[in-house]
Design a protein around this motif. Structure first.
Motif, mmCIF file in Angstrom:
data_model
loop_
_atom_site.group_PDB
_atom_site.id
_atom_site.type_symbol
_atom_site.label_atom_id
_atom_site.label_comp_id
_atom_site.label_asym_id
_atom_site.label_seq_id
_atom_site.Cartn_x
_atom_site.Cartn_y
_atom_site.Cartn_z
ATOM 1 N N SER A 1 20.093 -51.380 5.630
ATOM 2 C CA SER A 1 19.513 -51.900 6.757
ATOM 3 C C SER A 1 19.276 -51.162 7.860
ATOM 4 C CB SER A 1 20.231 -53.301 7.229
ATOM 5 O OG SER A 1 21.354 -52.856 7.607
ATOM 6 N N ALA A 2 19.886 -49.785 7.927
ATOM 7 C CA ALA A 2 20.014 -48.836 8.926
ATOM 8 C C ALA A 2 18.584 -48.033 9.050
ATOM 9 C CB ALA A 2 20.858 -47.877 8.764
ATOM 10 N N GLY A 3 17.930 -48.329 7.764
ATOM 11 C CA GLY A 3 16.571 -47.893 7.735
ATOM 12 C C GLY A 3 15.497 -48.346 8.929
ATOM 13 N N MET A 4 15.655 -49.574 9.038
ATOM 14 C CA MET A 4 14.820 -50.254 10.093
ATOM 15 C C MET A 4 15.300 -49.659 11.450
ATOM 16 S SD MET A 4 14.400 -54.116 8.646
ATOM 17 C CE MET A 4 16.293 -54.418 8.506
ATOM 18 N N ASP A 5 16.434 -49.662 11.765
ATOM 19 C CA ASP A 5 16.685 -49.124 12.910
ATOM 20 C C ASP A 5 16.476 -47.719 13.274
ATOM 21 O OD1 ASP A 5 18.015 -51.405 13.585
ATOM 22 O OD2 ASP A 5 20.080 -50.624 13.047
ATOM 23 N N MET A 6 16.289 -46.726 12.244
ATOM 24 C CA MET A 6 15.998 -45.639 12.282
ATOM 25 C C MET A 6 14.445 -45.564 12.566
ATOM 26 S SD MET A 6 15.814 -42.931 8.978
ATOM 27 C CE MET A 6 14.396 -43.985 8.186
ATOM 28 N N THR A 7 13.737 -46.480 11.846
ATOM 29 C CA THR A 7 12.188 -46.453 11.685
ATOM 30 C C THR A 7 11.818 -46.666 13.353
ATOM 31 O OG1 THR A 7 12.040 -46.830 9.446
ATOM 32 C CG2 THR A 7 10.069 -47.512 10.859
ATOM 33 N N LEU A 8 12.312 -47.706 13.962
ATOM 34 C CA LEU A 8 11.894 -48.008 15.215
ATOM 35 C C LEU A 8 12.315 -47.052 16.073
ATOM 36 C CD1 LEU A 8 13.053 -51.800 15.217
ATOM 37 C CD2 LEU A 8 10.791 -50.901 15.061
ATOM 38 N N ALA A 9 13.293 -46.247 15.928
ATOM 39 C CA ALA A 9 13.743 -44.997 16.788
ATOM 40 C C ALA A 9 12.608 -43.946 16.832
ATOM 41 C CB ALA A 9 15.078 -44.670 16.620
ATOM 42 N N VAL A 10 12.319 -43.813 15.490
ATOM 43 C CA VAL A 10 11.360 -42.818 15.241
ATOM 44 C C VAL A 10 9.806 -43.017 15.755
ATOM 45 C CG1 VAL A 10 9.970 -41.529 13.470
ATOM 46 C CG2 VAL A 10 12.620 -41.664 13.099
ATOM 47 N N ILE A 11 9.523 -44.473 15.219
ATOM 48 C CA ILE A 11 8.461 -44.730 16.118
ATOM 49 C C ILE A 11 8.294 -44.565 17.756
ATOM 50 C CG2 ILE A 11 6.959 -47.009 16.266
ATOM 51 C CD1 ILE A 11 7.556 -47.435 13.444
ATOM 52 N N ALA A 12 9.554 -45.232 18.183
ATOM 53 C CA ALA A 12 9.578 -44.946 19.846
ATOM 54 C C ALA A 12 9.505 -43.375 20.524
ATOM 55 C CB ALA A 12 10.940 -45.444 20.111
ATOM 56 N N ARG A 13 10.034 -42.534 19.478
ATOM 57 C CA ARG A 13 9.801 -41.054 19.772
ATOM 58 C C ARG A 13 8.541 -40.435 19.722
ATOM 59 N NH1 ARG A 13 10.024 -36.216 16.513
ATOM 60 N NH2 ARG A 13 11.623 -37.256 14.736
ATOM 61 N N LEU A 14 7.620 -41.152 18.646
ATOM 62 C CA LEU A 14 6.227 -40.594 18.422
ATOM 63 C C LEU A 14 5.235 -41.320 19.168
ATOM 64 C CD1 LEU A 14 6.733 -39.981 14.602
ATOM 65 C CD2 LEU A 14 6.904 -38.275 16.412
#
Length: 226
Positions: free
Chosen positions: A179-192
């Protein structure tokens, strides 16, 4: 709230998702849900039409066709290693990776694509594959805490972080279990693409993300941290 028929983006980003027999479904589909929904973001989330981005999701396996997941259902691989397109972003899920760790074709393909991709991401013990391919050498990275010893074994030159929901090292981002993959993805999207885009994705998917990469109670449960 949700643009059902969005206008075409001014540019396209191609995100490739590696599939292999025994891949973990949520590792792949959780991030794919977030990335694939960006195109439905209303125009107000882009400064102007010239900055609107389409994210094209493609799936890649050793051989194109149906690939069984660890949970049973199969997912179609759009491309094989031989004919996969150039990738801007690469996502490597975890799962039953044992055979792939010894598969020169998979490791070689990962090495090749990681060199040209702007961003490489892994979920769970997908980091084991990146480590085995030498992509994480000298970098900080994290992986599944419930199987941390086995997951980190392929990467003796990696600076493994035992307590982290995800680790963002710029062009390479790794996350903890499933499930951590979704948190990571949203964090990367926020950065980009901005925090407002990330917040909108969380809202429309009715997902409550963890925003602190150091939040990791599973590290304590696994005896890796207090």
């Amino acid at each position: 709230m949700y643009d059902v028929n969005p206008a075409p983006g001014a540019r396209q980003i191609t995100l490739g998702v590696l599939l292999f027999p025994g891949f973990e479904m949520l590792d792949a589909y959780g991030p794919m849900e977030m990335w694939g929904s960006i195109r439905h973001a209303p125009a107000r989330f882009w400064e102007d039409a010239s900055k609107r981005v389409d994210v094209r999701l493609v799936t890649v396996a050793a051989v194109k066709g149906a690939v069984p997941s660890n949970q049973g259902p199969k997912t179609m691989a759009d491309y094989s290693y031989a004919d996969a397109p150039e990738l801007d972003y690469l996502l490597v899920p975890g799962g039953n990776v044992a055979q792939q760790l010894q598969n020169p074709a998979t490791l070689g393909w990962l090495q090749k694509k990681a060199k040209s991709a702007k961003l490489v991401m892994s979920v769970c013990n997908g980091a084991s594959l990146l480590a085995a391919a030498g992509i994480l050498d000298g970098r900080p990275a994290t992986t599944n805490k419930m199987a941390f010893k086995a997951s980190t074994a392929p990467g003796p030159k990696v600076n493994w972080v035992p307590k982290a929901r995800w680790v963002d090292d710029g062009s390479v981002v790794t996350s903890s279990g499933v499930s951590a993959g979704m948190d990571m993805t949203l964090a990367v999207i926020a950065r980009l693409y901005g925090q407002t885009m990330s917040d909108w994705l969380a809202l429309v998917t009715e997902y409550e993300p963890h925003r602190d990469p150091s939040w990791d109670p599973f590290a304590a449960k696994a005896g890796l941290a207090e």
